[in-house]
Motif scaffolding. Structure first.
Motif, PDB file in Angstrom:
ATOM      1  N   MET A   1       0.846  -1.190   0.000  1.00 23.65           N
ATOM      2  CA  MET A   1       0.000   0.000   0.000  1.00 23.65           C
ATOM      3  C   MET A   1       0.885   1.246   0.000  1.00 23.65           C
ATOM      4  O   MET A   1       1.608   1.498   0.966  1.00 23.65           O
ATOM      5  N   THR A   2       0.868   1.984  -1.102  1.00 26.64           N
ATOM      6  CA  THR A   2       1.637   3.217  -1.147  1.00 26.64           C
ATOM      7  C   THR A   2       0.959   4.281  -0.300  1.00 26.64           C
ATOM      8  O   THR A   2      -0.239   4.189   0.008  1.00 26.64           O
ATOM      9  N   LEU A   3       1.712   5.331   0.025  1.00 26.78           N
ATOM     10  CA  LEU A   3       1.144   6.415   0.814  1.00 26.78           C
ATOM     11  C   LEU A   3       0.008   7.088   0.042  1.00 26.78           C
ATOM     12  O   LEU A   3      -1.037   7.411   0.617  1.00 26.78           O
ATOM     13  N   THR A   4       0.191   7.279  -1.244  1.00 27.42           N
ATOM     14  CA  THR A   4      -0.859   7.882  -2.072  1.00 27.42           C
ATOM     15  C   THR A   4      -2.124   7.033  -2.051  1.00 27.42           C
ATOM     16  O   THR A   4      -3.239   7.552  -1.898  1.00 27.42           O
ATOM     17  N   ALA A   5      -1.953   5.713  -2.194  1.00 25.37           N
ATOM     18  CA  ALA A   5      -3.115   4.818  -2.181  1.00 25.37           C
ATOM     19  C   ALA A   5      -3.799   4.819  -0.821  1.00 25.37           C
ATOM     20  O   ALA A   5      -5.025   4.728  -0.723  1.00 25.37           O
ATOM     21  N   SER A   6      -3.016   4.937   0.248  1.00 27.05           N
ATOM     22  CA  SER A   6      -3.582   4.963   1.596  1.00 27.05           C
ATOM     23  C   SER A   6      -4.420   6.227   1.804  1.00 27.05           C
ATOM     24  O   SER A   6      -5.539   6.171   2.346  1.00 27.05           O
ATOM     25  N   TYR A   7      -3.908   7.364   1.349  1.00 31.09           N
ATOM     26  CA  TYR A   7      -4.693   8.596   1.448  1.00 31.09           C
ATOM     27  C   TYR A   7      -5.983   8.489   0.626  1.00 31.09           C
ATOM     28  O   TYR A   7      -7.043   8.967   1.046  1.00 31.09           O
ATOM     29  N   GLU A   8      -5.893   7.859  -0.533  1.00 24.67           N
ATOM     30  CA  GLU A   8      -7.083   7.707  -1.361  1.00 24.67           C
ATOM     31  C   GLU A   8      -8.099   6.791  -0.688  1.00 24.67           C
ATOM     32  O   GLU A   8      -9.315   7.031  -0.769  1.00 24.67           O
ATOM     33  N   ARG A   9      -7.618   5.752  -0.022  1.00 25.47           N
ATOM     34  CA  ARG A   9      -8.539   4.863   0.706  1.00 25.47           C
ATOM     35  C   ARG A   9      -9.265   5.650   1.796  1.00 25.47           C
ATOM     36  O   ARG A   9     -10.482   5.479   1.995  1.00 25.47           O
ATOM     37  N   CYS A  10      -8.543   6.511   2.494  1.00 23.64           N
ATOM     38  CA  CYS A  10      -9.165   7.320   3.546  1.00 23.64           C
ATOM     39  C   CYS A  10     -10.192   8.283   2.953  1.00 23.64           C
ATOM     40  O   CYS A  10     -11.265   8.487   3.533  1.00 23.64           O
ATOM     41  N   ARG A  11      -9.871   8.859   1.811  1.00 28.74           N
ATOM     42  CA  ARG A  11     -10.825   9.759   1.160  1.00 28.74           C
ATOM     43  C   ARG A  11     -12.119   9.015   0.821  1.00 28.74           C
ATOM     44  O   ARG A  11     -13.229   9.533   1.036  1.00 28.74           O
ATOM     45  N   LYS A  12     -11.973   7.814   0.297  1.00 28.95           N
ATOM     46  CA  LYS A  12     -13.153   7.037  -0.077  1.00 28.95           C
ATOM     47  C   LYS A  12     -13.977   6.657   1.157  1.00 28.95           C
ATOM     48  O   LYS A  12     -15.219   6.640   1.105  1.00 28.95           O
ATOM     49  N   LEU A  13     -13.323   6.356   2.266  1.00 30.87           N
ATOM     50  CA  LEU A  13     -14.059   6.074   3.508  1.00 30.87           C
ATOM     51  C   LEU A  13     -14.863   7.284   3.935  1.00 30.87           C
ATOM     52  O   LEU A  13     -16.033   7.166   4.334  1.00 30.87           O
ATOM     53  N   ASN A  14     -14.250   8.454   3.856  1.00 29.67           N
ATOM     54  CA  ASN A  14     -14.952   9.682   4.230  1.00 29.67           C
ATOM     55  C   ASN A  14     -16.118   9.929   3.293  1.00 29.67           C
ATOM     56  O   ASN A  14     -17.240  10.234   3.731  1.00 29.67           O
ATOM     57  N   ALA A  15     -15.895   9.777   1.993  1.00 34.10           N
ATOM     58  CA  ALA A  15     -16.950  10.035   1.020  1.00 34.10           C
ATOM     59  C   ALA A  15     -18.116   9.063   1.170  1.00 34.10           C
ATOM     60  O   ALA A  15     -19.277   9.432   0.985  1.00 34.10           O
ATOM     61  N   SER A  16     -17.809   7.807   1.524  1.00 32.82           N
ATOM     62  CA  SER A  16     -18.855   6.778   1.620  1.00 32.82           C
ATOM     63  C   SER A  16     -19.643   6.849   2.912  1.00 32.82           C
ATOM     64  O   SER A  16     -20.858   6.622   2.914  1.00 32.82           O
ATOM     65  N   HIS A  17     -18.962   7.148   4.004  1.00 33.09           N
ATOM     66  CA  HIS A  17     -19.599   7.020   5.323  1.00 33.09           C
ATOM     67  C   HIS A  17     -19.865   8.349   6.017  1.00 33.09           C
ATOM     68  O   HIS A  17     -20.621   8.383   6.993  1.00 33.09           O
ATOM     69  N   GLY A  18     -19.238   9.416   5.559  1.00 34.32           N
ATOM     70  CA  GLY A  18     -19.429  10.714   6.213  1.00 34.32           C
ATOM     71  C   GLY A  18     -19.840  11.767   5.216  1.00 34.32           C
ATOM     72  O   GLY A  18     -19.135  12.756   5.005  1.00 34.32           O
ATOM     73  N   ARG A  19     -20.993  11.557   4.574  1.00 34.13           N
ATOM     74  CA  ARG A  19     -21.368  12.409   3.446  1.00 34.13           C
ATOM     75  C   ARG A  19     -21.429  13.886   3.804  1.00 34.13           C
ATOM     76  O   ARG A  19     -20.939  14.736   3.057  1.00 34.13           O
ATOM     77  N   SER A  20     -22.006  14.208   4.936  1.00 36.10           N
ATOM     78  CA  SER A  20     -22.122  15.617   5.315  1.00 36.10           C
ATOM     79  C   SER A  20     -20.746  16.218   5.575  1.00 36.10           C
ATOM     80  O   SER A  20     -20.422  17.311   5.094  1.00 36.10           O
ATOM     81  N   TYR A  21     -19.920  15.485   6.329  1.00 40.51           N
ATOM     82  CA  TYR A  21     -18.604  16.026   6.645  1.00 40.51           C
ATOM     83  C   TYR A  21     -17.716  16.044   5.407  1.00 40.51           C
ATOM     84  O   TYR A  21     -16.916  16.969   5.222  1.00 40.51           O
ATOM     85  N   TYR A  22     -17.855  15.046   4.534  1.00 36.48           N
ATOM     86  CA  TYR A  22     -17.055  15.028   3.311  1.00 36.48           C
ATOM     87  C   TYR A  22     -17.388  16.242   2.452  1.00 36.48           C
ATOM     88  O   TYR A  22     -16.491  16.883   1.889  1.00 36.48           O
ATOM     89  N   LEU A  23     -18.657  16.577   2.353  1.00 31.26           N
ATOM     90  CA  LEU A  23     -19.050  17.754   1.591  1.00 31.26           C
ATOM     91  C   LEU A  23     -18.397  19.000   2.167  1.00 31.26           C
ATOM     92  O   LEU A  23     -17.892  19.851   1.417  1.00 31.26           O
ATOM     93  N   ALA A  24     -18.367  19.103   3.485  1.00 31.92           N
ATOM     94  CA  ALA A  24     -17.733  20.266   4.117  1.00 31.92           C
ATOM     95  C   ALA A  24     -16.235  20.305   3.831  1.00 31.92           C
ATOM     96  O   ALA A  24     -15.664  21.386   3.627  1.00 31.92           O
TER      97      ALA A  24
END
Length: 299
Positions: free
Chosen positions: A1-24
């Motif tokens: 898991m590269t650092l870039t891929a790890s950050y992208e995984r975190c972004r996807k978790l936020n987008a999928s599970h924290g819709r309101s906060y992700y929008l902010a």
């Protein structure tokens, strides 16, 4: 898991599970967003271990494994994990206090064995780790104004508590499916509410009164958090204002439904979420441009 891929995984978790906060978070300068996603992703990752309905392996063992991998990652060693490289990188980059991480993990571990809280003070002890420290971990990324670092800590804690209590009120039925009641037992007794009342298809008057009481507590936390927004650099303020309004909007939807959270899950309508985002977009863009211009012009 590269650092870039790890950050992208975190972004996807936020987008999928924290819709309101992700929008902010889309209102933040681009360089700050991955770090906020990393903090959210780690919190969600641990939360899924103790909360997921689909989790089949032993939760304590899984949490032990996460804790061990985290210690390795924080020591700067490579780990075979999708989220921890990004989280550890953000922790090191911003000097995030390891005591906050420890407090968070203690609250996650409490969810394995504790399913009732006698008083609100007891619940606050849990929320200190599950929510308040999320606010203080976010703070270095959001950048308090010079000299305002200490003053900004308490409002950041209070905002975490406000968001967490809002979630507890919204998710009464879902938490009960997991065997947990986060509403203090002392308060249930005060309003004559039995746990079985929380299983009904509709909230009886006593449950509505109880939830109205807890909603007033949440509002107190929101009020205590409000002054902290102006203690942040201008480019971070639109994000936190939007998050404040979006989560406060959930509380507003609960109130509009007469505090009956058992019929349906309270949500801020999509049109209103977009309107909140659009209202803060110009300020976010202007502040970002101003800060970048100062950076370029400074010798």
């Amino acid at each position: 898991m590269t650092l870039t891929a790890s950050y992208e995984r975190c972004r996807k978790l936020n987008a999928s599970h924290g819709r309101s906060y992700y929008l902010a978070t889309l209102l933040l300068p681009a360089w700050k967003r991955p770090h906020v996603h990393a903090l959210y992703g780690f919190a969600r990752y641990a939360d899924e271990i103790v909360d997921s309905f689909g989790m089949t392996e032993d939760r304590e063992t899984a949490l032990d494994g996460l804790t061990a991998r985290l210690a390795t990652a924080l020591a700067g060693e490579p780990v075979d994990d999708p989220v921890l490289p990004a989280f550890a990188h953000t922790v090191r980059s911003f000097g995030i206090d390891h005591a906050d991480i420890d407090a968070f993990l203690r609250s996650m571990r409490a969810d394995l064995t504790v399913n009732r809280y006698a008083t609100y003070d007891d619940l606050l002890g849990y929320m200190e780790g599950s929510a308040a420290v999320i606010g203080t971990m976010m703070l270095p990324v959001l950048e308090p104004l010079p000299g305002a670092e200490e003053r900004a800590r308490e409002p950041a804690r209070q905002l975490g508590l406000a968001f967490q209590l809002t979630n507890f009120l919204r998710d009464v039925a879902e938490d009960l499916e997991r065997g947990r009641v986060y509403l203090p037992q002392e308060d249930l007794g005060k309003f004559g509410v039995e746990v079985e009342d929380l299983r009904r298809p509709r909230a009886v008057p006593a449950v509505r009164e109880l939830l109205a009481f807890e909603a007033r507590r949440a509002k107190d936390h929101y009020r205590s958090a409000l002054t902290g927004i102006e203690l942040l650099v201008p480019s971070s303020r639109p994000c936190i204002r939007a998050a404040y309004e979006l989560y406060g909007g959930i509380l507003g939807e609960i109130e509009a439904a007469g505090h009956d959270v058992l019929v349906t899950r309270a949500r801020v309508p999509r049109r209103r979420r977009i309107a909140i985002f659009a209202r803060h977009l110009l300020a976010a863009s202007s502040a970002d441009r101003a800060e970048r211009r100062v950076t370029v012009e400074t010798p």
